[in-house]
Write an enzyme that holds these catalytic residues in place. Structure first.
Site, PDB file in Angstrom:
ATOM      1  N   SER A 114       0.641  -1.141  -0.210  1.00  0.00           N
ATOM      2  CA  SER A 114      -0.346   0.016   0.010  1.00  0.00           C
ATOM      3  C   SER A 114       0.831   1.147   0.027  1.00  0.00           C
ATOM      4  CB  SER A 114      -0.673   0.157   1.183  1.00  0.00           C
ATOM      5  OG  SER A 114      -0.206  -0.158   2.316  1.00  0.00           O
ATOM      6  N   CYS A 115       1.921   1.262  -0.887  1.00  0.00           N
ATOM      7  CA  CYS A 115       2.856   2.499  -0.882  1.00  0.00           C
ATOM      8  C   CYS A 115       1.989   3.602  -1.351  1.00  0.00           C
ATOM      9  CB  CYS A 115       4.169   2.035  -1.819  1.00  0.00           C
ATOM     10  SG  CYS A 115       5.001   0.895  -1.140  1.00  0.00           S
TER      11      CYS A 115
END
Length: 208
Positions: A114-115
């Site tokens: 979930s960068c």
């Protein structure tokens, strides 16, 4: 970058599962002992997700709408512009900005984690971290966007950008028509978090 037909990116991503589990366990413990209230925690998260967090990114987009030279510099070297503006915070070590324009629509995903550019957009929404969004956005982006309320013209080129621990992306949405002469502060109110991820357009000025 991915197109409509899939992806083959093998870059390394951060592993958010363990920290997330620890945070959830800590929250449960605090609530159980009466130290924290879950509704207040949820309300605070909601505020940072939708209001406080995205304000920095929204201001940057609004400035780019009115300043063509800034827009060009952002697209060429966003890191330099962000540094000059004194923006500091998590997960913007390297940021690239992709501009929507007539016939081209950009959207951001992180397929393995979930960068996300926290310092510009605040907390990532839960759906951004969900396995369904991460998997489907690269396979069927038009269908996912439609389900989220954004229907694009059939001939619009889709560009799907896969964030990583090395590079985060932010979408520069198109400036809404009818906003000529608006000050930056008012324009920024049209820029939503979702529009900077690419799952929505900027808000309708008629509703402001």
């Amino acid at each position: 970058m991915h197109d409509d037909h899939g992806h083959g990116n093998t870059h390394d991503h951060c592993d958010a599962s363990s920290p997330q589990i620890r945070v959830e366990a800590l929250e449960d413990l605090l609530v159980e002992r009466g130290i924290a209230d879950r509704e207040r925690i949820d309300a605070t998260i909601e505020r940072f997700e939708h209001d406080v967090g995205p304000m920095i990114g929204a201001g940057l987009v609004a400035r780019a709408w009115v300043d063509s030279s800034l827009r060009t510099r952002l697209l060429d070297d966003a890191d330099a512009v962000v540094a000059e503006l004194g923006v500091r915070g998590a997960e913007i070590e390297h940021i690239e900005i992709k501009a929507n324009e007539p016939g081209v629509h950009n959207v951001v995903v992180c397929t393995l984690c979930s960068c996300y550019p926290w310092a510009l957009l605040g907390l990532p929404p839960n759906w951004y971290k969900s396995p369904e969004y991460r998997a489907r956005m690269v396979r069927e982006p038009r269908a996912v966007l439609s389900e989220m309320g954004l229907d694009l013209e059939p001939d619009t080129e889709m560009r799907v950008w896969d964030s990583s621990s090395e590079t985060r992306f932010l979408v520069l949405p198109e400036r809404p028509a009818g906003t000529e002469g608006w000050p930056v502060e008012r324009l920024a109110e049209l820029v939503t978090r979702d529009s900077m991820i690419g799952v929505a357009r900027a808000a309708d000025p008629g509703n402001q």
